[in-house]
Scaffold this motif. Structure first.
Motif, PDB file in Angstrom:
ATOM      1  N   UNK A 122       0.885  -1.097  -0.030  1.00 18.91           N
ATOM      2  CA  UNK A 122       0.017   0.070  -0.034  1.00 18.91           C
ATOM      3  C   UNK A 122       0.840   1.216   0.022  1.00 18.91           C
ATOM      4  N   UNK A 123       1.785   1.302   0.767  1.00 18.84           N
ATOM      5  CA  UNK A 123       2.792   2.423   0.888  1.00 18.84           C
ATOM      6  C   UNK A 123       3.518   2.848  -0.352  1.00 18.84           C
ATOM      7  N   UNK A 124       4.084   1.493  -1.121  1.00 19.06           N
ATOM      8  CA  UNK A 124       4.592   1.685  -2.225  1.00 19.06           C
ATOM      9  C   UNK A 124       3.923   2.234  -3.129  1.00 19.06           C
ATOM     10  N   UNK A 125       2.603   1.553  -3.291  1.00 16.35           N
ATOM     11  CA  UNK A 125       1.623   2.241  -4.258  1.00 16.35           C
ATOM     12  C   UNK A 125       1.322   3.745  -4.141  1.00 16.35           C
ATOM     13  N   UNK A 126       1.088   3.962  -2.927  1.00 16.51           N
ATOM     14  CA  UNK A 126       0.973   5.810  -2.673  1.00 16.51           C
ATOM     15  C   UNK A 126       2.249   6.516  -3.102  1.00 16.51           C
ATOM     16  N   UNK A 127       3.284   5.876  -2.709  1.00 16.45           N
ATOM     17  CA  UNK A 127       4.871   6.589  -3.330  1.00 16.45           C
ATOM     18  C   UNK A 127       4.647   6.704  -4.752  1.00 16.45           C
ATOM     19  N   UNK A 128       4.416   5.688  -5.368  1.00 12.94           N
ATOM     20  CA  UNK A 128       4.277   5.824  -6.869  1.00 12.94           C
ATOM     21  C   UNK A 128       3.364   6.798  -7.241  1.00 12.94           C
ATOM     22  N   UNK A 129       2.190   6.732  -6.662  1.00 13.55           N
ATOM     23  CA  UNK A 129       1.197   7.723  -7.312  1.00 13.55           C
ATOM     24  C   UNK A 129       1.789   8.914  -7.064  1.00 13.55           C
ATOM     25  N   UNK A 176       4.784   9.966  -6.740  1.00  9.25           N
ATOM     26  CA  UNK A 176       5.934  10.462  -7.762  1.00  9.25           C
ATOM     27  C   UNK A 176       5.261  10.711  -8.973  1.00  9.25           C
ATOM     28  N   UNK A 177       4.297  10.139  -9.358  1.00 10.12           N
ATOM     29  CA  UNK A 177       3.576  10.215 -10.800  1.00 10.12           C
ATOM     30  C   UNK A 177       2.895  11.550 -10.709  1.00 10.12           C
ATOM     31  N   UNK A 178       2.454  11.855  -9.705  1.00  5.17           N
ATOM     32  CA  UNK A 178       1.650  13.223  -9.523  1.00  5.17           C
ATOM     33  C   UNK A 178       2.713  14.388  -9.795  1.00  5.17           C
ATOM     34  N   UNK A 179       3.918  14.214  -9.128  1.00  3.00           N
ATOM     35  CA  UNK A 179       4.888  15.073  -9.134  1.00  3.00           C
ATOM     36  C   UNK A 179       5.618  15.454 -10.420  1.00  3.00           C
ATOM     37  N   UNK A 180       5.723  14.226 -11.187  1.00  2.00           N
ATOM     38  CA  UNK A 180       6.228  14.312 -12.618  1.00  2.00           C
ATOM     39  C   UNK A 180       5.367  14.756 -13.333  1.00  2.00           C
ATOM     40  N   UNK A 181       3.911  14.572 -13.359  1.00  2.00           N
ATOM     41  CA  UNK A 181       3.061  15.313 -14.087  1.00  2.00           C
ATOM     42  C   UNK A 181       3.006  16.953 -13.913  1.00  2.00           C
ATOM     43  N   UNK A 182       3.081  17.384 -12.589  1.00  3.68           N
ATOM     44  CA  UNK A 182       3.114  18.745 -12.245  1.00  3.68           C
ATOM     45  C   UNK A 182       4.296  19.379 -12.733  1.00  3.68           C
ATOM     46  N   UNK A 183       5.568  18.653 -12.718  1.00  4.63           N
ATOM     47  CA  UNK A 183       6.776  19.206 -13.328  1.00  4.63           C
ATOM     48  C   UNK A 183       6.813  19.375 -14.630  1.00  4.63           C
ATOM     49  N   UNK A 184       5.980  18.509 -15.340  1.00  2.00           N
ATOM     50  CA  UNK A 184       5.934  18.574 -16.779  1.00  2.00           C
ATOM     51  C   UNK A 184       5.211  20.050 -17.218  1.00  2.00           C
TER      52      UNK A 184
END
Length: 62
Positions: free
Chosen positions: A10-17, A19-27
């Protein structure tokens, strides 16, 4: 799968989500900054053209 592994998953999934959100915002931020730079450059060109036009008008009046 025991509860410890489930919690880890569960923690790994949250961290991946996250990270994906930060990458999208960064883009998005990178695109916004690029657009801002282009807008600034267009404004500079517009001011340069206006300045040249006014110089030409002034020279014609002299």
């Amino acid at each position: 799968m025991n509860s410890k592994e489930q919690k880890r998953l569960v923690i790994t999934r949250k961290l991946m989500d996250n990270a994906k959100e930060r990458i999208d915002l960064s883009s998005e931020l990178e695109q916004d900054l690029e657009n801002l730079g282009l807008q600034r450059r267009m404004k500079q060109l517009e001011l340069e053209l206006e300045s040249k036009f006014l110089k030409n008008q002034n020279n014609e009046l002299i």
